[in-house]
Motif scaffolding. Sequence first.
Motif, short mmCIF file in Angstrom:
data_model
loop_
_atom_site.label_atom_id
_atom_site.label_comp_id
_atom_site.label_asym_id
_atom_site.label_seq_id
_atom_site.Cartn_x
_atom_site.Cartn_y
_atom_site.Cartn_z
N VAL A 110 -9.88 6.60 -3.57
CA VAL A 110 -8.59 5.93 -3.73
C VAL A 110 -8.71 4.78 -4.72
CG1 VAL A 110 -6.92 4.45 -2.53
CG2 VAL A 110 -7.70 6.57 -1.46
N VAL A 111 -9.79 3.98 -4.58
CA VAL A 111 -9.98 2.85 -5.48
C VAL A 111 -10.18 3.33 -6.91
CG1 VAL A 111 -11.52 0.95 -6.08
CG2 VAL A 111 -10.87 1.32 -3.71
N LEU A 112 -11.05 4.33 -7.09
CA LEU A 112 -11.37 4.82 -8.43
C LEU A 112 -10.13 5.38 -9.12
CD1 LEU A 112 -14.80 6.62 -7.91
CD2 LEU A 112 -14.37 4.51 -9.16
N VAL A 113 -9.34 6.15 -8.38
CA VAL A 113 -8.21 6.83 -9.00
C VAL A 113 -7.03 5.88 -9.16
CG1 VAL A 113 -6.52 8.68 -8.73
CG2 VAL A 113 -8.92 9.09 -8.19
N ASN A 114 -6.66 5.19 -8.07
CA ASN A 114 -5.43 4.39 -8.11
C ASN A 114 -5.62 3.06 -8.84
OD1 ASN A 114 -4.55 6.50 -6.64
ND2 ASN A 114 -3.97 5.34 -4.82
N SER A 115 -6.77 2.41 -8.64
CA SER A 115 -6.97 1.13 -9.33
C SER A 115 -7.75 1.30 -10.62
CB SER A 115 -7.71 0.14 -8.41
OG SER A 115 -7.16 0.17 -7.12
N PRO A 129 -9.20 10.00 -13.59
CA PRO A 129 -8.62 11.24 -13.07
C PRO A 129 -9.35 11.67 -11.79
CG PRO A 129 -9.63 11.58 -15.24
CD PRO A 129 -9.82 10.15 -14.88
N PHE A 130 -8.60 12.30 -10.89
CA PHE A 130 -9.13 12.66 -9.57
C PHE A 130 -10.41 13.48 -9.67
CE2 PHE A 130 -9.01 15.56 -5.82
CZ PHE A 130 -9.20 14.59 -4.85
N LEU A 131 -10.39 14.49 -10.56
CA LEU A 131 -11.54 15.39 -10.63
C LEU A 131 -12.78 14.69 -11.16
CD1 LEU A 131 -9.95 18.76 -11.78
CD2 LEU A 131 -10.58 17.98 -9.50
N LEU A 132 -12.58 13.62 -11.96
CA LEU A 132 -13.71 12.87 -12.48
C LEU A 132 -14.25 11.91 -11.41
CD1 LEU A 132 -14.93 13.06 -15.30
CD2 LEU A 132 -13.84 10.88 -15.84
N ALA A 133 -13.35 11.51 -10.51
CA ALA A 133 -13.76 10.58 -9.46
C ALA A 133 -14.67 11.28 -8.45
CB ALA A 133 -12.52 10.02 -8.75
N LEU A 134 -14.46 12.59 -8.27
CA LEU A 134 -15.23 13.30 -7.24
C LEU A 134 -16.75 13.21 -7.42
CD1 LEU A 134 -13.07 16.49 -6.54
CD2 LEU A 134 -13.30 14.44 -5.14
N PRO A 135 -17.27 13.51 -8.65
CA PRO A 135 -18.73 13.38 -8.79
C PRO A 135 -19.22 11.94 -8.60
CG PRO A 135 -17.68 13.99 -10.88
CD PRO A 135 -16.66 14.13 -9.82
N LEU A 136 -18.39 10.95 -9.01
CA LEU A 136 -18.79 9.56 -8.79
C LEU A 136 -18.89 9.26 -7.29
CD1 LEU A 136 -16.75 7.63 -11.51
CD2 LEU A 136 -19.20 8.16 -11.45
N THR A 140 -10.04 -1.56 7.60
CA THR A 140 -8.78 -2.19 8.00
C THR A 140 -8.62 -3.54 7.32
OG1 THR A 140 -9.23 -1.24 10.16
CG2 THR A 140 -7.34 -2.70 10.00
N ILE A 141 -9.73 -4.30 7.24
CA ILE A 141 -9.65 -5.64 6.65
C ILE A 141 -9.34 -5.55 5.15
CG2 ILE A 141 -11.02 -7.68 6.06
CD1 ILE A 141 -12.51 -7.12 8.79
N VAL A 142 -9.99 -4.60 4.46
CA VAL A 142 -9.82 -4.51 3.01
C VAL A 142 -8.52 -3.81 2.63
CG1 VAL A 142 -10.81 -3.60 0.87
CG2 VAL A 142 -12.31 -4.55 2.63
N PHE A 143 -8.24 -2.67 3.30
CA PHE A 143 -7.12 -1.85 2.84
C PHE A 143 -5.90 -1.92 3.75
CE2 PHE A 143 -10.94 0.12 1.13
CZ PHE A 143 -10.60 0.27 -0.20
N GLY A 144 -6.05 -2.53 4.93
CA GLY A 144 -4.93 -2.56 5.86
C GLY A 144 -4.82 -1.26 6.62
N PRO A 145 -4.03 -1.26 7.71
CA PRO A 145 -3.99 -0.08 8.58
C PRO A 145 -3.12 1.06 8.05
CG PRO A 145 -2.58 -1.82 9.43
CD PRO A 145 -3.25 -2.37 8.21
N GLN A 146 -2.45 0.86 6.92
CA GLN A 146 -1.48 1.88 6.50
C GLN A 146 -2.16 3.10 5.86
OE1 GLN A 146 -1.99 -1.00 5.15
NE2 GLN A 146 -1.67 -1.04 2.95
N GLN A 147 -1.39 4.17 5.74
CA GLN A 147 -1.87 5.40 5.12
C GLN A 147 -2.09 5.17 3.62
OE1 GLN A 147 -2.36 8.73 5.97
NE2 GLN A 147 -2.23 8.33 8.17
N GLN A 148 -3.13 5.80 3.08
CA GLN A 148 -3.40 5.72 1.65
C GLN A 148 -3.13 7.08 1.02
OE1 GLN A 148 -4.54 2.90 0.08
NE2 GLN A 148 -4.62 1.73 1.99
N GLY A 149 -2.70 7.03 -0.22
CA GLY A 149 -2.54 8.28 -0.94
C GLY A 149 -3.39 8.24 -2.20
N VAL A 150 -3.62 9.41 -2.78
CA VAL A 150 -4.38 9.43 -4.02
C VAL A 150 -3.65 10.36 -4.98
CG1 VAL A 150 -5.88 11.36 -3.40
CG2 VAL A 150 -6.71 9.61 -4.96
N GLN A 151 -3.70 9.95 -6.27
CA GLN A 151 -2.99 10.75 -7.27
C GLN A 151 -3.80 11.99 -7.65
OE1 GLN A 151 -1.13 8.30 -10.18
NE2 GLN A 151 0.57 9.66 -9.71
N ILE A 152 -3.20 13.13 -7.45
CA ILE A 152 -3.88 14.38 -7.75
C ILE A 152 -3.16 15.03 -8.93
CG2 ILE A 152 -4.27 16.72 -6.83
CD1 ILE A 152 -5.03 15.43 -4.28
#
Lengths: 287, 325
Positions: free
Chosen positions: A51-56, A60-67, A111-123
């Motif tokens: 989520v951090v790699l892609v959204n912030s 690209p999602f597929l490049l984030a996977l090997p990382l 929870t402290i860093v990202f909060g309790p809410q749902q996260q999404g990732v750009q695909i």
Amino acid sequence: MSNLITVTVDGIAYGMLLFLFAVGLSVTLGLMRFINLAHGAFAMGGAYLAVVLVNSGGLPFLLALPLVFIATGAVGAVMERSVIRHLYDRGALQQVLFSIGLAFALSAIATIVFGPQQQGVQIPSWLLGRISIFGLQISGYRVFLVVSGAVTAAALAYLFDYTLFGARIRAAVDNRVAAEGIGIKVDRLFVTTFAIGSALAGVGGALSIEMLGLDPTFAFKYLTMLLMIVAIGGAGSIEGSLLAALFLGVVDALFKYFLPEAGSFVIFGVLVAVLVVRPNGLRGRTA
Amino acid sequence: MSTSSATQGGFYSRIGIQGVTLVLFAGSIASYFLFPEHLALLTQLFVLMVFALSYDLLQGHGGIVSLGHAAFFGLGAYAAAILARTGYNDPLLGLVFAAIVSALVALVLTPIIVRGNDFTRLLVTLGVASLVYEAANRMRWLTGGADGLPDFEIAPLLGLYRFDFEGRTAFIYSFAVFALTYMFLWRVVTSPFGLALRGIRENARRMPAIGSPVRRHLAVAYTLSGGVAGIAGAVLAQTSRFASLDMLGFDRSAEIMMVATLGGSGHMVGVSVGAAAFGWLKDVLSTVSPKYWQLGLGIVLMLSVFVARGGIGSLLDRLRFRRSA
């Protein structure tokens, strides 16, 4: 009829995700006898990293996977060398307490860093479209999941069954003392397998965001499912994990769709039934 | 270990009332006068202590690791609640009923618990607890599902003492249950049966060699432990007039495992003190900041595996040793 097939494909995709989560747990349990209840938390860590790699980071999602694979694997290796290896000769209770504590801590940090809410990732949108196979409309991402799961399973099966590394691991799973006696450096195997297991869990977590969602409860939400797969598949068996994961994924999807009143009842019933009949799992070697 | 000293001595030491235990009981009674504003919390602490003692019989003495002990706690809670809703709302009757229901379920499950190794036991207990949870979730007509079971009345204790708003009766009731459970379990663990249990914990393979029926002992321990956990659940349901799904949940199972271990496995005073301390800390800290409470708990758990093994119980023993030496 087409509903049945769509739901089955969903189940297979879900099963492939579960396989990615579970296979590392299965191998570490079979090889090191280490009951790692924090394995779900490792998957969660991989997912948040994606989520951090892609959204912030804008990757690209597929490049984030090997990382994600490399990062969670490295963290796994460090954890194994620094702390977890001291737990191998402790009892099950100590291992469970430590790994539950680790999972609690990681979940709290999330929870402290990202909060309790749902996260999404750009695909990438080309992955999300529907693909027509034999006239059936199937979500492209499901197909992607099935293919990546199958590739991973094939690669792991090759690694374990046809390479010297795999032969060493199988030897150590079967009889650690004898394996050490013939000069296999079991310590080194432990780090490598733990790292691979963590890395796969991390990638599995990243891949699952789209399908299962991501929030700090992730660390425990799929834990029972993971343990079930290892129990049914038999600790240390890759084929067993794959079959068990696909089986549970499909059964779960079918029942949730066609008989929602039963809920997860069927799944847990299957688990208890299998454990009563075959305490070592369907294809268990040891444990 | 303080349990070994109980074999000699008079009546009070035979039911475990001596030394640190005396301090524990006196402290429990004193808390009524010291914290009259917090009787509801103190009642919950006694419940947690009884639950922890039931788990300790299984894990601390018998060496059976379980990740699903809350199933029996929740069964007891629901049993008491459901019985009270049907009109039979005498608290002691509810207690006995809950104990029987939980113990029976535990008894039925023993054949699959006593076999297998630690890992399969963890899974079976986890799987069974998940089954019970799902069953309670689905059977809305009986359990109220996710909404829980509110709105039932509990008759006065012994027909005399109404459960009052300030929680005085609830305090005395839960303390009495804790004290009786403690003395009963003390008798159990100091009996030859208790000794055999510890033998099984130390080496389950050698025990049959001296003629000890391992499976039967474990089955008895599991049934007893389930029954006592049911009693704890029943007290909670009766004093809070509520039974809910979280009483059955994984969180509670994991929590009781931590409480019993941090208190000191197999050390009844340590486990009781640990449960009280844990419950109190949780109440204070989790209202301030649940996430930092969870983080702190996780770190303490990880550390507990490496330092302070033996938990609060071994600290107490060390204190006592220093004083007498």
